[in-house]
Design a protein around this motif. Structure first.
Motif, PDB file in Angstrom:
ATOM      1  N   GLY A  77     -70.904  14.284  41.838  1.00 10.32           N
ATOM      2  CA  GLY A  77     -71.098  13.901  40.519  1.00 10.32           C
ATOM      3  C   GLY A  77     -70.259  12.965  39.880  1.00 10.32           C
ATOM      4  O   GLY A  77     -69.189  12.791  40.082  1.00 10.32           O
ATOM      5  N   LEU A  78     -70.601  12.323  38.936  1.00 10.73           N
ATOM      6  CA  LEU A  78     -69.884  11.391  38.011  1.00 10.73           C
ATOM      7  C   LEU A  78     -69.760  11.545  36.615  1.00 10.73           C
ATOM      8  O   LEU A  78     -71.303  11.709  36.144  1.00 10.73           O
ATOM      9  CB  LEU A  78     -70.177   9.907  38.201  1.00 10.73           C
ATOM     10  N   ASP A  79     -68.645  11.785  35.848  1.00 10.56           N
ATOM     11  CA  ASP A  79     -68.849  12.111  34.493  1.00 10.56           C
ATOM     12  C   ASP A  79     -68.483  10.662  33.772  1.00 10.56           C
ATOM     13  O   ASP A  79     -67.365  10.319  33.696  1.00 10.56           O
ATOM     14  CB  ASP A  79     -67.770  13.200  34.322  1.00 10.56           C
ATOM     15  N   GLN A  98     -67.567  18.673  43.061  1.00  9.69           N
ATOM     16  CA  GLN A  98     -66.874  17.540  43.090  1.00  9.69           C
ATOM     17  C   GLN A  98     -67.390  16.586  42.000  1.00  9.69           C
ATOM     18  O   GLN A  98     -68.529  16.084  42.083  1.00  9.69           O
ATOM     19  CB  GLN A  98     -67.301  17.094  44.605  1.00  9.69           C
ATOM     20  N   VAL A  99     -66.608  16.177  41.188  1.00  6.52           N
ATOM     21  CA  VAL A  99     -66.832  15.199  40.108  1.00  6.52           C
ATOM     22  C   VAL A  99     -65.728  14.188  39.930  1.00  6.52           C
ATOM     23  O   VAL A  99     -64.853  14.330  39.997  1.00  6.52           O
ATOM     24  CB  VAL A  99     -67.133  16.015  38.733  1.00  6.52           C
ATOM     25  N   GLU A 100     -66.371  13.086  39.812  1.00  2.92           N
ATOM     26  CA  GLU A 100     -65.513  11.745  39.658  1.00  2.92           C
ATOM     27  C   GLU A 100     -65.588  11.741  38.039  1.00  2.92           C
ATOM     28  O   GLU A 100     -66.347  11.846  37.543  1.00  2.92           O
ATOM     29  CB  GLU A 100     -65.676  10.419  40.298  1.00  2.92           C
ATOM     30  N   LEU A 101     -64.410  10.966  37.628  1.00  2.00           N
ATOM     31  CA  LEU A 101     -64.144  10.747  36.060  1.00  2.00           C
ATOM     32  C   LEU A 101     -64.253   9.275  35.721  1.00  2.00           C
ATOM     33  O   LEU A 101     -63.555   8.466  36.582  1.00  2.00           O
ATOM     34  CB  LEU A 101     -62.987  11.249  35.611  1.00  2.00           C
ATOM     35  N   TYR A 102     -64.656   8.879  34.640  1.00  2.04           N
ATOM     36  CA  TYR A 102     -64.684   7.315  34.119  1.00  2.04           C
ATOM     37  C   TYR A 102     -64.696   7.385  32.763  1.00  2.04           C
ATOM     38  O   TYR A 102     -65.637   8.053  32.192  1.00  2.04           O
ATOM     39  CB  TYR A 102     -65.741   6.470  34.959  1.00  2.04           C
ATOM     40  N   ASN A 111     -62.535   2.841  40.505  1.00  4.96           N
ATOM     41  CA  ASN A 111     -62.808   3.168  41.561  1.00  4.96           C
ATOM     42  C   ASN A 111     -64.243   4.039  41.765  1.00  4.96           C
ATOM     43  O   ASN A 111     -64.691   4.393  43.017  1.00  4.96           O
ATOM     44  CB  ASN A 111     -61.644   4.101  42.473  1.00  4.96           C
ATOM     45  N   TYR A 112     -64.627   4.571  40.727  1.00  4.42           N
ATOM     46  CA  TYR A 112     -65.938   5.318  40.806  1.00  4.42           C
ATOM     47  C   TYR A 112     -67.056   4.519  41.277  1.00  4.42           C
ATOM     48  O   TYR A 112     -67.965   5.009  41.871  1.00  4.42           O
ATOM     49  CB  TYR A 112     -66.111   5.813  39.535  1.00  4.42           C
ATOM     50  N   LEU A 113     -66.847   3.147  41.087  1.00  3.98           N
ATOM     51  CA  LEU A 113     -68.082   2.350  41.653  1.00  3.98           C
ATOM     52  C   LEU A 113     -68.066   2.240  43.038  1.00  3.98           C
ATOM     53  O   LEU A 113     -68.938   1.712  43.645  1.00  3.98           O
ATOM     54  CB  LEU A 113     -67.779   0.581  41.027  1.00  3.98           C
ATOM     55  N   ASN A 114     -67.155   2.941  43.855  1.00  2.00           N
ATOM     56  CA  ASN A 114     -67.114   2.848  45.371  1.00  2.00           C
ATOM     57  C   ASN A 114     -67.881   3.913  45.828  1.00  2.00           C
ATOM     58  O   ASN A 114     -67.847   4.056  47.224  1.00  2.00           O
ATOM     59  CB  ASN A 114     -65.777   2.867  45.905  1.00  2.00           C
ATOM     60  N   TYR A 115     -68.669   4.731  45.177  1.00  2.00           N
ATOM     61  CA  TYR A 115     -69.178   6.026  45.681  1.00  2.00           C
ATOM     62  C   TYR A 115     -70.538   5.734  45.138  1.00  2.00           C
ATOM     63  O   TYR A 115     -71.108   5.221  44.171  1.00  2.00           O
ATOM     64  CB  TYR A 115     -68.539   7.119  45.173  1.00  2.00           C
ATOM     65  N   LYS A 116     -71.528   6.668  45.928  1.00  2.00           N
ATOM     66  CA  LYS A 116     -72.711   6.848  45.437  1.00  2.00           C
ATOM     67  C   LYS A 116     -72.984   8.422  45.053  1.00  2.00           C
ATOM     68  O   LYS A 116     -72.283   9.240  45.529  1.00  2.00           O
ATOM     69  CB  LYS A 116     -73.869   6.791  46.638  1.00  2.00           C
ATOM     70  N   TYR A 117     -73.843   8.533  43.866  1.00  2.00           N
ATOM     71  CA  TYR A 117     -73.845   9.860  43.265  1.00  2.00           C
ATOM     72  C   TYR A 117     -75.038  10.581  43.312  1.00  2.00           C
ATOM     73  O   TYR A 117     -75.997   9.912  43.337  1.00  2.00           O
ATOM     74  CB  TYR A 117     -73.072   9.888  41.747  1.00  2.00           C
ATOM     75  N   ASP A 118     -75.026  11.901  43.522  1.00  2.31           N
ATOM     76  CA  ASP A 118     -76.370  12.632  43.363  1.00  2.31           C
ATOM     77  C   ASP A 118     -76.663  13.097  42.077  1.00  2.31           C
ATOM     78  O   ASP A 118     -77.737  13.269  41.668  1.00  2.31           O
ATOM     79  CB  ASP A 118     -76.123  14.000  44.219  1.00  2.31           C
ATOM     80  N   TYR A 119     -75.530  12.975  41.179  1.00  4.98           N
ATOM     81  CA  TYR A 119     -75.833  13.210  39.685  1.00  4.98           C
ATOM     82  C   TYR A 119     -75.056  12.221  38.796  1.00  4.98           C
ATOM     83  O   TYR A 119     -73.703  12.309  39.300  1.00  4.98           O
ATOM     84  CB  TYR A 119     -76.214  14.563  39.301  1.00  4.98           C
ATOM     85  N   ILE A 120     -75.199  11.733  37.868  1.00  2.00           N
ATOM     86  CA  ILE A 120     -74.272  11.001  36.863  1.00  2.00           C
ATOM     87  C   ILE A 120     -74.613  11.800  35.618  1.00  2.00           C
ATOM     88  O   ILE A 120     -75.845  11.961  35.053  1.00  2.00           O
ATOM     89  CB  ILE A 120     -74.467   9.723  36.807  1.00  2.00           C
ATOM     90  N   PHE A 121     -73.661  12.183  34.848  1.00  2.00           N
ATOM     91  CA  PHE A 121     -73.819  12.624  33.109  1.00  2.00           C
ATOM     92  C   PHE A 121     -73.155  12.083  32.153  1.00  2.00           C
ATOM     93  O   PHE A 121     -71.880  11.743  32.643  1.00  2.00           O
ATOM     94  CB  PHE A 121     -73.728  14.060  33.455  1.00  2.00           C
TER      95      PHE A 121
END
Length: 205
Positions: A77-79, A98-102, A111-121
């Protein structure tokens, strides 16, 4: 001035510094009243958010509960726009998610742009976007097929007097969504969507 979502020329203006887009239904603050970065940061830093505050956890719980009921710890996921106190991420990580922060001000690592996410909130973030079209397209580009984009923002209810509405009085709120706006986004990007409690929008790619 053009709408920053659908790029339609705006003609109708309210008495309180907002334009109304006839095409996508959004309310956009006149750019003359935008704050600069330092003014915005100053306001955000005054927010008394605490990841251990039960009231704050309850406020953000619509997103947290939706993620917990739909995804598991194997999903990424991405926060997005996590602010000074990423409470949803904290609660998810407590359950081994597992959550990335931006955040452009407080967690500016791209660096969050280097991943693909199952959910973004994004919790109380989308109303701050000066360029929602660009932001939405960027997020959809890094969202996996069948992934979810969860947005918590207060959708304007026409039964409320917009001029006196507390939500639009926040000087950092520049783009206000209506149900028509949500429908426009879903149609434009071929997304399924659900609106919960007039505050949580869940788009499925």
């Amino acid at each position: 001035m053009n709408c920053t979502l659908c790029e339609t020329v705006l003609k109708n203006k309210t008495a309180d510094f907002y334009f109304i887009c006839d095409t996508c239904g959004a309310y956009l603050k006149d750019q003359k009243f935008y704050l600069d970065n330092l003014q915005e940061i100053g306001i955000y830093e005054k927010h008394k958010n605490d990841v251990n505050d039960i009231r704050y956890q309850n406020f953000t719980s619509p997103i947290t509960n939706s993620i917990l009921s739909t995804f598991n710890s194997n999903h990424l996921g991405l926060d997005y726009g996590c602010g000074t106190a990423p409470v949803i991420t904290k609660l998810l990580e407590d359950k081994d998610y597992q959550v990335e922060l931006y955040d452009p001000y407080f967690y500016p690592n791209e660096n969050y742009l280097n991943y693909k996410y199952d959910y973004i909130f994004s919790c109380e973030v989308f109303e701050h976007f000066y360029h929602p079209k660009q932001e939405i397209e960027k997020l959809l580009a890094i969202l996996n097929p069948k992934g979810s984009l969860l947005i918590m923002t207060l959708i304007y209810d026409f039964e409320v007097d917009f001029k006196d509405w507390y939500y639009r009085k926040d000087p950092t709120h520049v783009f206000i969504y209506t149900k028509k706006t949500v429908q426009f986004i879903a149609k434009k990007y071929n997304l399924k969507f659900e609106i919960q409690n007039n505050r949580l929008i869940v788009f499925e790619k």
